[in-house]
Design a protein around this motif. Structure first.
Motif, PDB file in Angstrom:
ATOM      1  N   VAL A  77       0.938  -1.113  -0.041  1.00  0.00           N
ATOM      2  CA  VAL A  77      -0.073  -0.067   0.099  1.00  0.00           C
ATOM      3  C   VAL A  77       0.921   1.382   0.046  1.00  0.00           C
ATOM      4  O   VAL A  77       0.679   2.219  -0.733  1.00  0.00           O
ATOM      5  CB  VAL A  77      -0.897   0.050   1.133  1.00  0.00           C
ATOM      6  CG1 VAL A  77      -1.838   1.269   1.306  1.00  0.00           C
ATOM      7  CG2 VAL A  77      -1.991  -1.178   1.027  1.00  0.00           C
ATOM      8  N   ALA A  78       2.033   1.383   0.713  1.00  0.00           N
ATOM      9  CA  ALA A  78       2.791   2.508   1.059  1.00  0.00           C
ATOM     10  C   ALA A  78       3.498   2.811  -0.317  1.00  0.00           C
ATOM     11  O   ALA A  78       3.495   3.856  -1.156  1.00  0.00           O
ATOM     12  CB  ALA A  78       3.813   2.274   1.866  1.00  0.00           C
ATOM     13  N   ALA A  80       2.502   1.625  -3.292  1.00  0.00           N
ATOM     14  CA  ALA A  80       1.669   1.955  -4.524  1.00  0.00           C
ATOM     15  C   ALA A  80       1.044   3.671  -4.606  1.00  0.00           C
ATOM     16  O   ALA A  80       0.924   4.156  -5.461  1.00  0.00           O
ATOM     17  CB  ALA A  80       0.300   1.041  -4.145  1.00  0.00           C
ATOM     18  N   ILE A  81       0.674   3.827  -3.124  1.00  0.00           N
ATOM     19  CA  ILE A  81       0.575   5.304  -2.862  1.00  0.00           C
ATOM     20  C   ILE A  81       1.657   6.231  -3.364  1.00  0.00           C
ATOM     21  O   ILE A  81       1.446   7.372  -3.824  1.00  0.00           O
ATOM     22  CB  ILE A  81      -0.106   5.589  -1.141  1.00  0.00           C
ATOM     23  CG1 ILE A  81      -1.064   5.002  -1.215  1.00  0.00           C
ATOM     24  CG2 ILE A  81       0.049   7.289  -0.839  1.00  0.00           C
ATOM     25  CD1 ILE A  81      -1.511   4.804   0.238  1.00  0.00           C
ATOM     26  N   SER A  82       3.060   6.021  -2.829  1.00  0.00           N
ATOM     27  CA  SER A  82       3.953   6.868  -3.117  1.00  0.00           C
ATOM     28  C   SER A  82       4.321   6.919  -4.890  1.00  0.00           C
ATOM     29  O   SER A  82       4.352   7.975  -5.433  1.00  0.00           O
ATOM     30  CB  SER A  82       5.250   5.942  -2.718  1.00  0.00           C
ATOM     31  OG  SER A  82       6.374   6.532  -3.017  1.00  0.00           O
ATOM     32  N   THR A  84       2.041   5.859  -7.337  1.00  0.00           N
ATOM     33  CA  THR A  84       0.923   6.611  -8.032  1.00  0.00           C
ATOM     34  C   THR A  84       0.897   8.089  -7.803  1.00  0.00           C
ATOM     35  O   THR A  84       0.559   8.842  -8.792  1.00  0.00           O
ATOM     36  CB  THR A  84      -0.275   5.820  -7.443  1.00  0.00           C
ATOM     37  OG1 THR A  84      -0.264   4.652  -7.584  1.00  0.00           O
ATOM     38  CG2 THR A  84      -1.739   6.464  -8.208  1.00  0.00           C
ATOM     39  N   SER A  85       1.043   8.588  -6.526  1.00  0.00           N
ATOM     40  CA  SER A  85       1.048   9.994  -6.255  1.00  0.00           C
ATOM     41  C   SER A  85       2.138  10.588  -7.244  1.00  0.00           C
ATOM     42  O   SER A  85       1.767  11.888  -7.646  1.00  0.00           O
ATOM     43  CB  SER A  85       0.919  10.312  -4.792  1.00  0.00           C
ATOM     44  OG  SER A  85       2.252   9.980  -4.277  1.00  0.00           O
ATOM     45  N   ASP A 109       8.529   4.624 -12.030  1.00  0.00           N
ATOM     46  CA  ASP A 109       7.440   4.439 -11.292  1.00  0.00           C
ATOM     47  C   ASP A 109       6.130   3.834 -12.098  1.00  0.00           C
ATOM     48  O   ASP A 109       5.696   2.903 -11.221  1.00  0.00           O
ATOM     49  CB  ASP A 109       6.888   5.587 -10.549  1.00  0.00           C
ATOM     50  CG  ASP A 109       7.732   6.211  -9.604  1.00  0.00           C
ATOM     51  OD1 ASP A 109       8.530   5.362  -9.009  1.00  0.00           O
ATOM     52  OD2 ASP A 109       7.430   7.341  -8.727  1.00  0.00           O
TER      53      ASP A 109
END
Length: 124
Positions: A77-78, A80-82, A84-85, A109
């Motif tokens: 999750v961390a 993917a958030i990193s 994607t953002s 990325d």
């Protein structure tokens, strides 16, 4: 079982990729080499060094998560958030106007996100 080994290797690779910017936290002058941008002032240095530490933390989490199932979901999750953002922000600020190194980070990325998704499927 073989897919799990491949997935672990992919997580380690993505973790290492995430950890590389951690160099900037210890050697802020390396920001030019990593991002193609200089440290204009102390505020920018602080922001880049903080970003570097956060990325390194996510990277370490991915490496550990490759072998420790209890933290694997949090690491996924961390990461993917990193990633994607960063990609979303790159397009929000104007992808075409970014320098070559920043564009390369965004494309790395994108590829790493795809690899992360396949790794996640291997652990299901």
């Amino acid at each position: 079982m073989r897919f799990e080994y491949v997935a672990q290797a992919v997580l380690v690779l993505i973790g290492v990729i995430h950890s590389v910017p951690g160099i900037v936290a210890c050697a802020p002058g390396r920001a030019v080499a990593v991002y193609g941008t200089g440290l204009g002032n102390h505020d920018q240095e602080l922001l880049l060094r903080h970003r570097a530490l956060l990325l390194a933390a996510v990277g370490i989490g991915l490496v550990v998560g490759a072998f420790a199932a209890p933290i694997r979901v949090a690491a996924f999750v961390a990461a993917a958030i990193s990633m994607t953002s960063f990609v979303a922000l790159a397009f929000t600020v104007g992808f075409r106007e970014l320098n070559g190194k920043a564009k390369r980070v965004a494309w790395v990325d994108v590829v790493a996100l795809i690899a992360l998704a396949f790794s996640a499927l291997a652990f299901i």
